[in-house]
Design a protein around this motif. Structure first.
Motif, PDB file in Angstrom:
ATOM      1  N   MET B 420       0.831  -1.205   0.000  1.00  0.00           N
ATOM      2  CA  MET B 420       0.000   0.000   0.000  1.00  0.00           C
ATOM      3  C   MET B 420       0.864   1.253   0.000  1.00  0.00           C
ATOM      4  O   MET B 420       1.931   1.287   0.591  1.00  0.00           O
ATOM      5  CB  MET B 420      -0.907   0.015   1.237  1.00  0.00           C
ATOM      6  CG  MET B 420      -2.024  -0.995   1.152  1.00  0.00           C
ATOM      7  SD  MET B 420      -2.907  -1.101   2.708  1.00  0.00           S
ATOM      8  CE  MET B 420      -4.128   0.159   2.449  1.00  0.00           C
ATOM      9  N   SER B 421       0.336   2.289  -0.669  1.00  0.00           N
ATOM     10  CA  SER B 421       1.066   3.554  -0.684  1.00  0.00           C
ATOM     11  C   SER B 421       0.918   4.229   0.675  1.00  0.00           C
ATOM     12  O   SER B 421       0.015   3.910   1.443  1.00  0.00           O
ATOM     13  CB  SER B 421       0.498   4.467  -1.774  1.00  0.00           C
ATOM     14  OG  SER B 421      -0.777   4.912  -1.380  1.00  0.00           O
ATOM     15  N   ARG B 423      -0.107   7.051   1.315  1.00  0.00           N
ATOM     16  CA  ARG B 423      -1.365   7.770   1.418  1.00  0.00           C
ATOM     17  C   ARG B 423      -2.484   6.817   1.824  1.00  0.00           C
ATOM     18  O   ARG B 423      -3.318   7.126   2.657  1.00  0.00           O
ATOM     19  CB  ARG B 423      -1.677   8.431   0.079  1.00  0.00           C
ATOM     20  CG  ARG B 423      -2.652   9.550   0.239  1.00  0.00           C
ATOM     21  CD  ARG B 423      -2.799  10.385  -1.011  1.00  0.00           C
ATOM     22  NE  ARG B 423      -4.156  10.879  -1.016  1.00  0.00           N
ATOM     23  CZ  ARG B 423      -5.110  10.346  -1.752  1.00  0.00           C
ATOM     24  NH1 ARG B 423      -4.847   9.338  -2.539  1.00  0.00           N
ATOM     25  NH2 ARG B 423      -6.333  10.822  -1.696  1.00  0.00           N
ATOM     26  N   GLU B 424      -2.470   5.621   1.220  1.00  0.00           N
ATOM     27  CA  GLU B 424      -3.489   4.632   1.567  1.00  0.00           C
ATOM     28  C   GLU B 424      -3.367   4.231   3.026  1.00  0.00           C
ATOM     29  O   GLU B 424      -4.355   4.082   3.729  1.00  0.00           O
ATOM     30  CB  GLU B 424      -3.344   3.393   0.680  1.00  0.00           C
ATOM     31  CG  GLU B 424      -3.898   3.566  -0.715  1.00  0.00           C
ATOM     32  CD  GLU B 424      -3.594   2.351  -1.564  1.00  0.00           C
ATOM     33  OE1 GLU B 424      -4.538   1.637  -1.906  1.00  0.00           O
ATOM     34  OE2 GLU B 424      -2.404   2.102  -1.857  1.00  0.00           O
ATOM     35  N   HIS B 427      -4.825   6.557   5.506  1.00  0.00           N
ATOM     36  CA  HIS B 427      -6.276   6.527   5.652  1.00  0.00           C
ATOM     37  C   HIS B 427      -6.745   5.534   6.707  1.00  0.00           C
ATOM     38  O   HIS B 427      -7.913   5.539   7.061  1.00  0.00           O
ATOM     39  CB  HIS B 427      -6.941   6.237   4.309  1.00  0.00           C
ATOM     40  CG  HIS B 427      -7.134   7.479   3.507  1.00  0.00           C
ATOM     41  ND1 HIS B 427      -6.175   7.980   2.683  1.00  0.00           N
ATOM     42  CD2 HIS B 427      -8.165   8.356   3.452  1.00  0.00           C
ATOM     43  CE1 HIS B 427      -6.612   9.096   2.135  1.00  0.00           C
ATOM     44  NE2 HIS B 427      -7.809   9.351   2.583  1.00  0.00           N
TER      45      HIS B 427
END
Lengths: 153, 808
Positions: B420-421, B423-424, B427
């Motif tokens: 996962m990035s 940013r992900e 979240h």
């Protein structure tokens, strides 16, 4: 000291009904309606009453009376209830009559239960009998509730 | 009686406004402790509350405000100098006042809370600081005259209030006039704090005194004069209006706009110059009126932000941090309903920024930043939306820690998390119950912060995004619509044939032509529109076992037909044009098939009557340009009705798990078979014990079920076509195709129509189809194929299959 009350009268399938005049906000002619899918069949649609969206209830269907014949346009009796404003679709509007409480009699037990739930009593006028409608109970759509339940299930 | 109530209401309203102003003023005062204009303003606010409370005989309130007023009076007159201790004490008093007012509003009485400690603390400060100023070597303002001045300034107030006050307020003046009687708590507090407070006050005193001494008195007078002169003027220029009245006016204006539109249509065809002129003027005036009324409902976002300086200050004190709050775009206007709705989420976000975002002064110093952190609130309009940003220059998100925590909590599989990035991963903090805080503080760390922010913002049709640079900053970006009442929506149509009983009824539908029903879909839910024409329309939509799907860029998009979802009697479709509205419900996408797509429009959302609230498919109704009513679709409600989304959240979690599992075991052998006439299904080959052909005449019935004798045992048969498709198996003489499944010595045979193939395929289950007996759909050999839920089907036909095994 005869007690009287004023009722706004209208007809449905040649029966004369009356509703407490204080409950009636206004009477308007036939309005175009937007049908509401999934709603109780009693709900005929939504009308735009000067920016307010009002549910129109077909009183014939509500009382279990036969449907209006094609081409007959219903009148709207807009009533205020505790649950907000609803419009009752009726056949024809009558006069506002003053009735004497002495002529009141409870609806006979032999009337259909669904009918008697909305019509608590009858005024024996000189002419036809005047059936009193309970405005608060009209919006209490038993069928609507059961519909909602079946939807949830 | 009612006049009294009216007065009381006024008082409460006015007082709460005063209190909000006070919070702001106090914090501003701390930045600039000697600002006499501010002190004057604060003094007046408190004085007003005190005066009115005397009038209503609220004894406690009067007492409390009285001591505060006394202290403020001295600050204002330059006898004392403000510092954080005094500010804290005064804020405590404001809080006390607020609680009393709340109690009055709720119960009509002042409540039985004891404020004596606050009173004692204020009185003590009054007393002690007197000394500290007297000790200053060069007293430019002699201590004695101001005491007179202050008492004279403050004196009228107790008397002027009411008769009850004279008895009740008497103990209070005593406290500050005569030196301390040996009251228990004030002395205790005093001894504790004495070493701290005087040094804090004294160094400040001389310079401030020198600067202000010459003009001190006259300035204060000027302020007073200005306040008196300005006060009524400001009060006269605004009036309070009931919001429901505004809403009503708003409604009427909306109607006026419709009437105007109709008149304009006549005007366009009219030859009468006078009429045309008049209608044009009407047009202009209506537009202006509409804009004006809209404006009355708008409030600057500053109304919510007002309390943040106080929140940040208190919180920073509590955490031992130094935080500056910057407000940018305070005049940005929002509809009042939205203002209400964002209050709580924003407070959460700001608290989070201070508690989690900004680091302690030591840490900041070590990282080479200034000791005081900065939290910036920024608001601006952009693209018909309001953007609000809450950013801090703190430590940023520790992505690795969040990743580790997410894996630990089982929110995501480790290998997936690694892919996962950042940013992900960021979240994840929006997940309910997610917290990386090592310990639960008074303020946050309980993990109920960010998901509340997200859900509340999404509830009003907004979006939340987060960006962070580790070690530098975190920015929470919130986008919300300008107003809740007016939303952009896509208008779609769906034809329906009038139902028979209805047709008789309303007379309108004497013509048998289908009626066009218009529905509005809120733009927030809208992802994209897909239009399939001609051959595309025929090929594009695939049916699997009663469910329709469309392949949208390689993903299966479950389709919901609006006419079916609403149980409309739909006109027979010609099938050469299909409009798919791709919608987002929760975290699931689905396509809504509609008959026509009209346009996007700004619509005014109106609630449905109580009798229609039970229908979850509608979010409300709106009035279209032609004055007719159109229903607003509730996308989530429709999705639930069509089983696209079931029990929302749990489902999402389960899905993530199954999906990551499916990712893990990438390639698997599948047995493909056909059920019924055309349904392709598959089961993993590893679950197949044997494939058998059984002659139809060998099938016997036992215990109401079909069985065959098979290898010396009885093999129960499950006809999948009947079980899943409810189709009766065609009785032929051809042998039956049976897939035998065995578990722990027990077997069951699935009867299928045709064994198709065995393939090795990378399986990505898309659990889009929530049906019994089907795990989900996969794409095999470029065709949509259902994955058989072996256990589910067995359990359904023979609930004891697994149970008996356990018993054995």
């Amino acid at each position: 000291m005869a007690q009287t009350r004023q009722l706004c009268t209208f007809t449905l399938d040649n029966l004369l009904f009356g509703i407490e005049v204080m409950n009636v906000q206004e009477v308007i002619r036939f309005q175009e309606m937007t049908a509401v899918p999934l709603a109780s069949p009693v709900v005929r649609g939504l009308i735009n009453l000067r920016g307010q969206i009002v549910t129109a209830i077909d009183m014939r269907a509500r009382l279990g009376l036969p449907d209006r014949t094609t081409g007959e346009l219903a009148m709207n009796v807009v009533v205020c209830t505790a649950d907000g404003i609803v419009s009752l679709l009726v056949d024809e509007i009558g006069d506002v009559v003053e009735v004497d409480e002495k002529t009141f009699e409870r609806a006979p037990e032999t009337m259909a239960a669904g009918f008697r739930e909305l019509v608590p009593g009858i005024y024996k006028l000189d002419g036809p009998l005047l059936l009193l409608l309970d405005a608060e109970r009209i919006t209490n759509l038993g069928s609507g509730a059961s519909r909602a339940k079946s939807e949830a299930a | 009686m009612s006049a009294d109530e009216e007065l009381m209401r006024e008082f409460l309203l006015e007082s709460s406004e005063n209190l909000n102003q006070l919070d702001r003023d106090f914090v501003a005062l701390e930045q600039n402790p000697t600002d006499r204009v501010l002190l004057g303003a604060i003094f007046r606010s408190i004085h007003t509350i005190k005066g009115t409370s005397g009038f209503f005989a609220f004894v406690k309130l009067e007492k409390l405000t009285h001591v505060g007023e006394t202290l403020l009076c001295r600050l204002r007159d330059g006898e004392m100098f403000n510092d954080s201790e005094i500010t804290s004490a005064l804020l405590a008093m404001v809080d006390g006042v607020r609680r009393i007012l709340e109690s009055i509003e709720a119960t009509g009485t002042e409540g039985d809370e004891d404020h004596s400690s606050i009173i004692a603390e204020l009185a003590r400060i009054c007393r002690e600081r007197d000394g500290s100023i007297a000790a200053v070597p060069t007293p430019p303002v002699a201590p004695s005259p101001p005491v007179e001045a202050s008492t004279s300034a403050c004196a009228p107030s107790p008397e002027s209030t009411s008769s009850t006050s004279s008895t009740s307020s008497s103990p209070v003046p005593k406290v500050f006039k005569s030196p301390p009687p040996a009251a228990a708590d004030p002395t205790e507090v005093a001894t504790e704090k004495l070493p701290v407070s005087p040094p804090a006050a004294t160094p400040l005193a001389p310079q401030a005194l020198v600067a202000q001494a010459p003009s001190g008195q006259s300035q204060a007078e000027q302020v007073n004069d200005a306040g008196v002169a300005k006060g009524p003027a400001v009060a006269d220029s605004t009036i309070r209006v009931d919001v429901t009245l505004l809403d009503r006016v708003m409604n009427l204006v909306g109607e006026l706009v419709l009437a105007r539109n109709q008149i304009m249509q006549f005007g366009a065809t009219s030859k009468d110059a006078g009429f045309v002129n008049a209608s044009q003027r009407l047009n202009l005036l209506t537009t202006e009126l509409q804009a004006g009324v809209m404006k009355t409902r708008m409030q600057p976002i500053g109304n919510v932000w007002n309390k943040f300086p106080r929140v940040v200050r208190d919180l920073a004190h509590a955490c031992g941090k130094r935080v500056n709050l910057e407000l940018d775009g305070i005049e940005t206007e929002l509809d009042r309903t939205i203002i209400e709705a964002i209050k709580d989420p924003l407070t959460h976000a700001v608290r989070n920024a201070v508690d989690h975002g900004v680091e302690s002064p030591e840490k900041r110093k070590a990282a080479g930043k200034s000791e005081a952190g900065t939290v910036v609130l920024r608001a601006f309009h952009e693209g018909g939306q309001v953007n609000i940003e809450v950013s801090d220059d703190g430590g940023g998100l520790d992505v690795e820690r969040i990743r580790a925590r997410a894996i630990e909590r089982g929110l995501v599989a480790a290998d997936k998390a690694a892919r996962m990035s950042d940013r992900e991963v960021g979240h994840f903090i929006f997940h309910p119950g997610f917290s990386t805080a090592a310990k639960v503080t008074n303020v946050s760390g309980r993990g109920v912060g960010m998901d509340v922010v997200k859900t509340n913002i999404e509830k009003i049709g907004g979006t939340v995004d987060l960006s962070s640079r580790f070690g530098h900053s975190t920015t929470l970006k919130i986008k919300i619509p300008l107003t809740l009442a007016i939303i952009p929506a896509l208008i779609v149509t769906c034809a329906s044939l009038p139902e028979e009983p209805l047709a008789k009824g309303d007379g309108l539908s004497s013509e048998a032509a289908p009626t066009m029903n218009r529905f509005a879909i809120p733009q927030v839910n809208l992802l994209e529109l897909v239009r399939l024409e001609g051959a595309q329309a025929k090929r594009g939509i695939e049916r699997i076992h009663g469910t329709t799907v469309y392949r949208l860029r390689g993903h299966l998009l479950p389709l919901v037909f609006l006419s079916k979802a609403l149980e409309l009697k739909s006109a027979p479709s010609t099938n050469d044009l299909i409009n798919i509205v791709v919608l987002q419900a929760d975290d699931r996408q689905f396509g809504l098939v509609v008959d026509g797509i009209l346009d996007t429009e700004e619509i005014v959302v109106k609630p449905l009557g109580k009798d229609l609230k039970g229908i979850t498919s509608f979010a409300g109704a709106t009035i279209m340009g032609d004055g007719r009513v159109a229903l607003i679709l509730d996308v989530l409600g429709i999705a639930q009705r069509a089983n696209v989304v079931s029990a929302a959240r749990e489902r999402a979690m389960v899905d993530k798990n199954t999906q990551s599992q499916a990712d893990a075991d990438t390639k698997e052998s599948l047995l493909l078979f056909r059920v019924g006439k055309s349904t392709r299904m598959a089961i993993p080959l590893s679950m197949v014990a044997r494939l058998e052909e059984v002659a139809a005449i060998k099938v016997e019935r036992a215990g109401g079920r079909e069985v065959v004798q098979y290898r010396g045992a009885i093999l129960p048969l499950i006809a999948l076509s009947r079980e899943l498709l409810h189709e009766q198996r065609i009785d032929t003489d051809e042998p039956l195709q049976v897939i035998v499944y065995s578990e722990q010595g027990r077997s069951v045979g699935f009867v299928v129509e045709q064994i198709l193939d065995v393939v090795e395929e990378r399986i990505t289950v898309r659990n889009q189809t929530a049906r019994d007996g089907v795990l989900g759909a996969v794409v095999v050999q470029g065709k949509v194929t259902d994955l058989l839920d072996v256990h589910g089907v067995i359990r359904r036909t023979d609930p004891s299959f697994f149970g008996r095994k356990d018993a054995a």
